[in-house]
Design an enzyme around this catalytic site. Structure first.
Site, PDB file in Angstrom:
ATOM      1  N   LEU A  13      -3.671  -1.265   1.660  1.00  0.00           N
ATOM      2  CA  LEU A  13      -2.836  -0.102   1.335  1.00  0.00           C
ATOM      3  C   LEU A  13      -3.494   0.789   0.286  1.00  0.00           C
ATOM      4  O   LEU A  13      -4.173   0.292  -0.623  1.00  0.00           O
ATOM      5  CB  LEU A  13      -1.475  -0.579   0.790  1.00  0.00           C
ATOM      6  CG  LEU A  13      -0.606  -1.405   1.748  1.00  0.00           C
ATOM      7  CD1 LEU A  13       0.613  -1.967   1.006  1.00  0.00           C
ATOM      8  CD2 LEU A  13      -0.144  -0.563   2.936  1.00  0.00           C
ATOM      9  N   LYS A  15      -2.512   3.318  -2.659  1.00  0.00           N
ATOM     10  CA  LYS A  15      -1.358   3.654  -3.493  1.00  0.00           C
ATOM     11  C   LYS A  15      -1.681   4.881  -4.334  1.00  0.00           C
ATOM     12  O   LYS A  15      -2.800   4.995  -4.832  1.00  0.00           O
ATOM     13  CB  LYS A  15      -0.998   2.481  -4.426  1.00  0.00           C
ATOM     14  CG  LYS A  15      -0.274   1.328  -3.754  1.00  0.00           C
ATOM     15  CD  LYS A  15      -1.102   0.394  -2.919  1.00  0.00           C
ATOM     16  CE  LYS A  15      -2.160  -0.336  -3.661  1.00  0.00           C
ATOM     17  NZ  LYS A  15      -2.893  -1.292  -2.775  1.00  0.00           N
ATOM     18  N   GLU A  76     -11.701  -1.555 -10.627  1.00  0.00           N
ATOM     19  CA  GLU A  76     -10.375  -2.032 -10.193  1.00  0.00           C
ATOM     20  C   GLU A  76      -9.650  -2.904 -11.232  1.00  0.00           C
ATOM     21  O   GLU A  76      -8.463  -2.698 -11.510  1.00  0.00           O
ATOM     22  CB  GLU A  76     -10.553  -2.797  -8.882  1.00  0.00           C
ATOM     23  CG  GLU A  76      -9.259  -3.324  -8.303  1.00  0.00           C
ATOM     24  CD  GLU A  76      -9.467  -4.016  -6.963  1.00  0.00           C
ATOM     25  OE1 GLU A  76     -10.576  -3.926  -6.385  1.00  0.00           O
ATOM     26  OE2 GLU A  76      -8.517  -4.658  -6.498  1.00  0.00           O
ATOM     27  N   GLY A 127      -1.782 -11.481   0.683  1.00  0.00           N
ATOM     28  CA  GLY A 127      -0.922 -10.740   1.613  1.00  0.00           C
ATOM     29  C   GLY A 127      -1.540 -10.606   2.992  1.00  0.00           C
ATOM     30  O   GLY A 127      -0.834 -10.589   4.002  1.00  0.00           O
ATOM     31  N   GLY A 128      -2.871 -10.533   3.032  1.00  0.00           N
ATOM     32  CA  GLY A 128      -3.552 -10.452   4.326  1.00  0.00           C
ATOM     33  C   GLY A 128      -3.377 -11.748   5.106  1.00  0.00           C
ATOM     34  O   GLY A 128      -3.235 -11.735   6.344  1.00  0.00           O
ATOM     35  N   THR A 129      -3.362 -12.851   4.392  1.00  0.00           N
ATOM     36  CA  THR A 129      -3.157 -14.169   5.019  1.00  0.00           C
ATOM     37  C   THR A 129      -1.742 -14.251   5.592  1.00  0.00           C
ATOM     38  O   THR A 129      -1.531 -14.761   6.703  1.00  0.00           O
ATOM     39  CB  THR A 129      -3.330 -15.285   3.954  1.00  0.00           C
ATOM     40  OG1 THR A 129      -4.466 -14.981   3.168  1.00  0.00           O
ATOM     41  CG2 THR A 129      -3.456 -16.644   4.595  1.00  0.00           C
ATOM     42  N   PHE A 143       4.802  -6.140   8.194  1.00  0.00           N
ATOM     43  CA  PHE A 143       5.192  -6.734   6.917  1.00  0.00           C
ATOM     44  C   PHE A 143       6.707  -6.740   6.707  1.00  0.00           C
ATOM     45  O   PHE A 143       7.291  -7.761   6.304  1.00  0.00           O
ATOM     46  CB  PHE A 143       4.502  -6.006   5.749  1.00  0.00           C
ATOM     47  CG  PHE A 143       4.980  -6.468   4.404  1.00  0.00           C
ATOM     48  CD1 PHE A 143       4.584  -7.696   3.890  1.00  0.00           C
ATOM     49  CD2 PHE A 143       5.862  -5.692   3.658  1.00  0.00           C
ATOM     50  CE1 PHE A 143       5.038  -8.142   2.655  1.00  0.00           C
ATOM     51  CE2 PHE A 143       6.327  -6.127   2.418  1.00  0.00           C
ATOM     52  CZ  PHE A 143       5.921  -7.350   1.915  1.00  0.00           C
TER      53      PHE A 143
HETATM   54  P1  ATP Z   1      -6.819  -5.709  -2.280  1.00  0.00           P
HETATM   55  O1  ATP Z   1      -6.352  -5.430  -3.671  1.00  0.00           O
HETATM   56  O2  ATP Z   1      -6.932  -7.179  -1.996  1.00  0.00           O
HETATM   57  O3  ATP Z   1      -8.017  -4.904  -1.892  1.00  0.00           O
HETATM   58  P2  ATP Z   1      -4.541  -4.095  -1.457  1.00  0.00           P
HETATM   59  O4  ATP Z   1      -4.719  -3.365  -2.738  1.00  0.00           O
HETATM   60  O5  ATP Z   1      -4.478  -3.275  -0.214  1.00  0.00           O
HETATM   61  O6  ATP Z   1      -5.666  -5.202  -1.262  1.00  0.00           O
HETATM   62  P3  ATP Z   1      -1.752  -4.653  -1.917  1.00  0.00           P
HETATM   63  O7  ATP Z   1      -1.474  -3.247  -1.525  1.00  0.00           O
HETATM   64  O8  ATP Z   1      -1.423  -5.059  -3.296  1.00  0.00           O
HETATM   65  O9  ATP Z   1      -3.257  -5.012  -1.573  1.00  0.00           O
HETATM   66  O10 ATP Z   1      -1.000  -5.654  -0.933  1.00  0.00           O
HETATM   67  C1  ATP Z   1      -1.256  -5.676   0.456  1.00  0.00           C
HETATM   68  C2  ATP Z   1      -0.279  -6.599   1.133  1.00  0.00           C
HETATM   69  O11 ATP Z   1       1.057  -6.114   0.903  1.00  0.00           O
HETATM   70  C3  ATP Z   1      -0.412  -6.680   2.626  1.00  0.00           C
HETATM   71  O12 ATP Z   1      -1.364  -7.658   2.988  1.00  0.00           O
HETATM   72  C4  ATP Z   1       0.997  -7.052   3.073  1.00  0.00           C
HETATM   73  O13 ATP Z   1       1.196  -8.452   2.998  1.00  0.00           O
HETATM   74  C5  ATP Z   1       1.884  -6.414   2.009  1.00  0.00           C
HETATM   75  N1  ATP Z   1       2.524  -5.132   2.387  1.00  0.00           N
HETATM   76  C6  ATP Z   1       3.534  -4.562   1.657  1.00  0.00           C
HETATM   77  N2  ATP Z   1       3.944  -3.407   2.193  1.00  0.00           N
HETATM   78  C7  ATP Z   1       3.189  -3.207   3.297  1.00  0.00           C
HETATM   79  C8  ATP Z   1       3.132  -2.170   4.269  1.00  0.00           C
HETATM   80  N3  ATP Z   1       3.943  -1.124   4.238  1.00  0.00           N
HETATM   81  N4  ATP Z   1       2.199  -2.270   5.248  1.00  0.00           N
HETATM   82  C9  ATP Z   1       1.364  -3.322   5.302  1.00  0.00           C
HETATM   83  N5  ATP Z   1       1.371  -4.345   4.414  1.00  0.00           N
HETATM   84  C10 ATP Z   1       2.266  -4.305   3.419  1.00  0.00           C
HETATM   85 MG    MG Z   2      -5.305  -4.018  -4.654  1.00  0.00          MG
END
Ligand code: ATP
Ligand code: MG
Length: 279
Positions: A13, A15, A76, A127-129, A143
């Protein structure tokens, strides 16, 4: 709105965070596999002059944005910690030492103490798991669907508890602890499990592995509080309960932030020097 924003572009994601005229924090979410959506958002918000940027997909986003805006990059882990400090205060938690467990696509664990911090360890369980195992085992990879169904599930027929092994005997550790995640399946007759139960058990597995690791680090660092962040916790009461129960059982204090997924984006925003000067 302010003319500066923060973006954290993670494995799953992306943000985005900024402050509106009332100095209130505003947050936006995009899938990291469609960076054009971020570009479109920026076209709709021409007042943005500068972007604080962090996360593993930074270079991909730079490629999409080209030279559209001025960018201030921050590593990060620095961004995450800056954001956590801000969000802790925003939620009324005044602590200066804790363990921070970021459950993103993968998970990383940090120790924050006074004005310093250090990354201690990580695990690929995150979360990917949760999404990957859910998709493979139940065909559900969304999700929001996963977290909703998991909350209705029951782990009792799939997980093997300590008391299931020590039948009729006193258990050496709490009988309600999981002895083996999914462990009942292999030693009982074949039963068809419903999707809710499987999803609840996957969340149990993910939550317990991450909590076990976090508790070990908390014990090693003599930290009382464990702050759990990352979008995997977003509206995910079931996963939070798994994590909170286990953390409390181990006599540590779990803290969940309201804007749990946005620490990196907020930290990237706060890092912008122009923004700092306004302060
Ligand atoms: P990383 O920090 O490991 O590179 P990231 O910053 O993308 O990954 P987060 O955004 O904190 O990680 O969390 C991603 C997880 O959040 C997904 O793997 C899923 O389990 C969950 N999640 C929450 N909302 C959503 C959404 N709208 N779509 C997909 N996954 C979601
Ligand atoms: Mg992250």
């Amino acid at each position: 709105m302010s003319n500066v924003i923060g973006i954290d572009t993670g494995g799953t994601l992306t943000k985005l965070a900024y402050l509106d005229e009332q100095n209130e924090l505003k947050l936006e979410l995009f899938p990291s596999n469609d960076m054009e959506l971020v570009k479109e958002w920026l076209v709709r918000h021409p007042q943005v002059e500068e972007i604080g940027l962090t996360g593993g997909r930074t270079e991909q986003l730079r490629d999409v944005l080209k030279t559209m805006k001025s960018i201030e990059y921050i590593v990060e882990f620095e961004a995450t910690l800056k954001g956590v400090r801000y969000l802790l205060e925003k939620d009324g938690h005044y602590i200066d030492s804790c363990i921070i467990t970021n459950i993103g696509t993968g998970t990383s664990i940090h120790h924050m103490f006074n004005n310093d911090h250090v990354r201690i360890v990580g695990t690929g369980i995150g979360g990917g798991t949760l999404i990957g195992l859910s998709a493979l085992m139940t065909g559900i990879g969304d999700f929001n669907e996963i977290r909703t169904l998991a909350a209705k599930g029951n782990r009792a027929e799939i997980d093997l508890l300590v008391k299931d092994i020590y039948q009729g005997m006193e258990t050496p550790i709490s009988g309600d602890l999981t002895a083996s995640n999914f462990g009942k399946v292999g030693i009982t007759e074949h039963v068809n499990h419903n999707k809710e139960d499987i999803l609840a058990t996957i969340q149990g597995l993910v939550g317990e592995v991450i909590t076990t690791l976090s508790i070990q680090i908390a014990e090693e660092k003599k930290a009382q509080n464990i702050v759990y962040i990352g979008s995997t916790l977003t509206n995910n009461e079931h996963l939070k309960k798994v994590i909170a129960n286990y953390t409390i059982l181990k006599k540590r204090t779990p803290i969940f932030l309201q804007d749990c997924g946005f620490s990196g984006a907020v930290g990237a925003l706060l890092n912008i020097s122009k923004y700092n000067k306004h302060e």
